[in-house]
Scaffold this motif. Structure first.
Motif, PDB file in Angstrom:
ATOM      1  N   GLU A   1      53.821  41.380  80.476  1.00 34.00           N
ATOM      2  CA  GLU A   1      52.829  40.752  81.343  1.00 34.00           C
ATOM      3  C   GLU A   1      53.222  39.322  81.659  1.00 34.00           C
ATOM      4  OE1 GLU A   1      49.614  41.848  82.240  1.00 34.00           O
ATOM      5  OE2 GLU A   1      49.548  43.736  81.119  1.00 34.00           O
TER       6      GLU A   1
ATOM      7  N   SER B   1      51.323  36.220  83.690  1.00 35.54           N
ATOM      8  CA  SER B   1      50.098  35.845  84.398  1.00 35.54           C
ATOM      9  C   SER B   1      50.195  34.445  84.968  1.00 35.54           C
ATOM     10  CB  SER B   1      48.900  35.866  83.450  1.00 35.54           C
ATOM     11  OG  SER B   1      48.691  37.142  82.943  1.00 35.54           O
TER      12      SER B   1
ATOM     13  N   THR C   1      41.342  33.722  83.173  1.00 38.78           N
ATOM     14  CA  THR C   1      41.877  35.053  82.910  1.00 38.78           C
ATOM     15  C   THR C   1      41.483  35.473  81.502  1.00 38.78           C
ATOM     16  OG1 THR C   1      43.743  35.104  84.446  1.00 38.78           O
ATOM     17  CG2 THR C   1      44.027  36.310  82.405  1.00 38.78           C
TER      18      THR C   1
ATOM     19  N   SER D   1      52.051  33.292  79.979  1.00 42.30           N
ATOM     20  CA  SER D   1      51.013  32.763  80.852  1.00 42.30           C
ATOM     21  C   SER D   1      51.329  31.315  81.190  1.00 42.30           C
ATOM     22  CB  SER D   1      49.645  32.858  80.184  1.00 42.30           C
ATOM     23  OG  SER D   1      49.640  32.135  78.980  1.00 42.30           O
TER      24      SER D   1
END
Lengths: 443, 262
Positions: free
Chosen positions: A266, A268, A274, A295
């Motif tokens: 992932e 982001s 989030t 992230s």
């Protein structure tokens, strides 16, 4: 029930407009009841800015997306420029262009997979063409409507997403890619994806969009359910960049059978808030999971994410690697949970999270939870938080790099455990995104 | 035209602290190897870092010139681009950034205009340079100084020098942590580099290295001051007697070094 709660009429209307079978309507209505009965969770980020009063706003065609490019916020338009997004695509991203029908994309990929017995289509289509198959997996034992409030919201209002079924022993060599998931105006908000890999099957699913997806309503509550059969393997890669008005509240969960393997990758970017905690439930002996997560929180953003691992069988293993970067007054949180059930002998869980702070105002927090009910297991957690060292910067500057180039190089190294997992064709865009975040040019 | 590195009357303080170097003057001409010797804590590393422009050190007086241009207050990256290179004594780790990638980025940034270096040629050369130093190619994929031994760290610095081919290199304790065979390879590479027009200021407290390098000049730094300049015979003198003739046993400056944070 709250004032002006989501009404049944709206759900009927949505289901009817899609021509859905009765069981799906009932699933939506069940989800709706759960949604209306549950309070907004307060254990995490502040969601008081989220408008849940009138959800028809999100569902009625043409309302949620911008009507024209001019309507988009100026900073977002600037980002489109910086990313070099072509005009047609911009219109699409803004929800006002109809030329990028996702059906077309599916069609192309479907033909080569069909020969192997693979089912791959949009969820909307799968409900009609493979009702029994979908009914077996859709919001049943992976993410039931009762899972939490926003999973229930997704169940009531879902639209779009993919359905993939890989039969026993079929290994799909090439990753299955979905660049855009929108073909109904509300698809950007509540897409629902289900991936089933039967015994010995393997599939890699990639969804990515580097341009900031704009949603006027400001809520994205997607869901993804993964079933990893015995000795099967599934990898899901998501690179997402939301415009900075969006509450990105995503539910992702995998159930992994004996000797199966689940991998979550992932990255982001964007969003206002989030909340993302992909979960792997290891129910079969020797099942394993790997979660890698990056992230990047810029000014005004809170990225609260982590991993949830349940060791429910012997000799299961999990590795979690989380890397977060905060800039300006951006905030990142690692919120993770590792649970080892009684009887999950010989299980091993390892969590490592590193945070990099690029400014004095940025912040980061690590909130791991462990619940170990089996003595014969190993659970470890390592965390670090730091800034780029003066000596690191000087070292690189003494090689001829400017201060900002040096910073970018240190960050490149920091992200390496994640970026090496990102498929080559996405790596260029990924790097460009990071570059733009660093320049602060991004919306 | 003036060429090489010229330092005159340099006085240096550590940021938020006291004076470390006083009245340091030296020169390194093209194709020369010069040596800077001194006991621990005499200020050798401070001088090296100051030459490269480390923000922790402040030049209070004097100047530094490279090929005739005053770089006393220039940014570190400007000095690097002008052709000054520092081989660090202290290994700075940059986890996850493969050393090969870092050198490539630095290498191609040196090329301006139409001619662009090819990655293939770069790789070939990098392999040749690395194997010449007995540096395994698998190490090139590791993060900068990530888990390097002392000897590997030294060699990684040398590889960068040989790839970037700077005008003047300051090599801080390039011999520490090297076994005899590695030391021989390092010295050989250094000689070739100088033969190719480069010049080097070799910082060490081990006279043995210098007997193999035959330096044009040897400078002795004690308590932040240059106390003597000579030829090879000065290095031999240090080898026999240590720094005691200048009233040093080698530990007197430790506290000063600690203060400076070097």
């Amino acid at each position: 029930m709250g004032r002006r709660a989501l009404s049944e009429d709206l759900v009927y209307e949505l289901s009817k407009s899609k021509g859905e079978p009765e069981w799906m309507l009932q699933k939506r209505l069940q989800s709706l009841r759960v949604f209306n009965s549950k309070a907004v969770p307060t254990w995490g980020p502040d969601l008081s800015g989220l408008n849940l009063d009138d959800l028809s706003y999100y569902v009625r065609p043409g309302v949620a997306q911008a009507d024209s490019l001019e309507e988009l916020p100026a900073d977002l338009r600037k980002t489109f420029d910086a990313l070099g997004i072509p005009e047609a695509e911009r219109k699409f991203l803004a929800g006002s262009g109809a030329m990028y029908q996702s059906e077309v994309i599916y069609e192309r990929m479907k033909r080569s997979l069909e020969a192997q017995g693979v089912v791959f289509m949009s969820m909307d289509e799968a409900v009609k063409k493979y009702p029994e198959l979908v009914q077996r997996y859709f919001m049943t034992r992976c993410i039931p409507p009762t899972y939490h409030k926003f999973a229930a919201l997704n169940g009531a209002l879902w639209s779009g997403g993919s359905f993939i079924y890989v039969p026993k022993g079929v290994k799909i060599e090439k990753p299955v890619q979905v660049y855009f998931l929108f073909d109904h105006p509300s698809m950007g908000q509540f897409e629902h994806t289900v991936i089933v890999a039967d015994e010995g099957a393997s599939v890699e699913y990639i969804e990515g969009c580097s341009a900031p997806a704009y949603i006027k309503g400001g809520l994205h509550a997607g869901a993804m359910e993964i079933f990893v059969g015995k000795s099967a393997k599934v990898r899901v890669t998501t690179i997402q960049n939301w415009s900075k008005n969006v509450y990105n509240l995503v539910t992702k969960r995998a159930i992994v059978e004996e000797a199966g393997r689940m991998e979550w990758v992932e990255a982001s970017f964007g969003s206002k808030v989030t909340m993302l905690y992909p979960s792997s439930v290891l129910v079969g002996t020797g099942a394993s999971a790997e979660h890698v997560y990056l992230s990047f929180a810029n000014d005004g953003q809170l990225l609260d994410a982590g991993a949830k691992i349940v060791h429910a069988a012997p000799e299961t293993s999990a590795l979690v690697v989380s890397k977060s970067i905060s800039r300006g007054n951006g905030r990142t949180v690692y919120r993770g949970e590792v649970k080892v059930n009684k009887g999950a002998r010989g299980s091993v869980s390892s969590v490592r999270c590193d945070s990099l702070l690029l400014s004095d105002e940025s912040s980061t927090e690590t909130l791991p939870t462990e619940q170990v009910d089996e003595e014969d297991s190993e659970v470890s957690h390592e965390a670090s938080a730091g800034r780029i060292g003066e000596d690191q910067l000087f070292y690189l500057r003494s090689r001829g790099f400017s201060e900002s180039e040096a910073t970018a190089l240190v960050i490149r190294g920091f992200m390496e455990p994640i970026s090496k997992k990102i498929p080559l064709e996405y790596a260029v865009e990924f790097n460009r995104l990071v570059e733009l975040e660093l320049k602060g040019a991004i919306a | 035209m003036e060429s090489g590195l010229l330092v005159s009357g340099l006085g240096v303080s550590v940021r938020d602290g006291g004076r470390i170097l006083q009245g340091v003057s030296l020169e390194v001409r093209p194709s020369e190897i010069c040596a800077l010797m001194g006991p621990n804590g005499s200020g050798k590393s401070t001088l090296a870092l100051t030459l490269a422009g480390h923000p922790r050190f402040r030049v209070d007086e004097g100047w530094i010139r490279l090929d005739g241009e005053d770089i006393t207050r220039a940014e570190p990256e400007y000095r690097a681009k002008k052709g000054l290179f520092l081989a660090f004594q202290k290994q700075v780790e940059i986890p996850g950034l493969p050393i090969e990638d870092m050198i490539w980025e630095a290498y191609r940034a040196r090329w301006t205009g139409e001619k662009r270096p090819s990655l293939i040629d770069f790789r070939k050369r990098l392999m040749a340079v690395s194997s010449g130093l007995g540096f395994g190619p698998e190490l090139l994929r590791r993060g900068v100084n990530e888990g390097f031994s002392g000897g590997e760290g030294r060699k990684a610095e040398l590889i960068q020098m040989l790839m970037l081919n700077p005008r003047v290199s300051v090599l801080d304790e390039i011999d520490s942590g090297l076994d005899v065979d590695s030391l021989r390879l390092v010295i050989q590479s250094l000689r070739e580099y100088v033969k190719g027009g480069g010049s080097a200021l070799v910082i060490t407290h081990h006279p043995r290295l210098l007997s193999m390098l035959n330096p044009a000049r040897v400078y002795v730094l004690i308590k932040g001051r240059l106390v003597e300049v000579g030829g090879q015979e000065l290095a031999e003198l240090v080898e026999r007697e240590g720094f005691s003739r200048w009233g040093e046993v080698g530990d007197g400056q430790k506290s000063a070094e600690r203060r400076s944070g070097v």
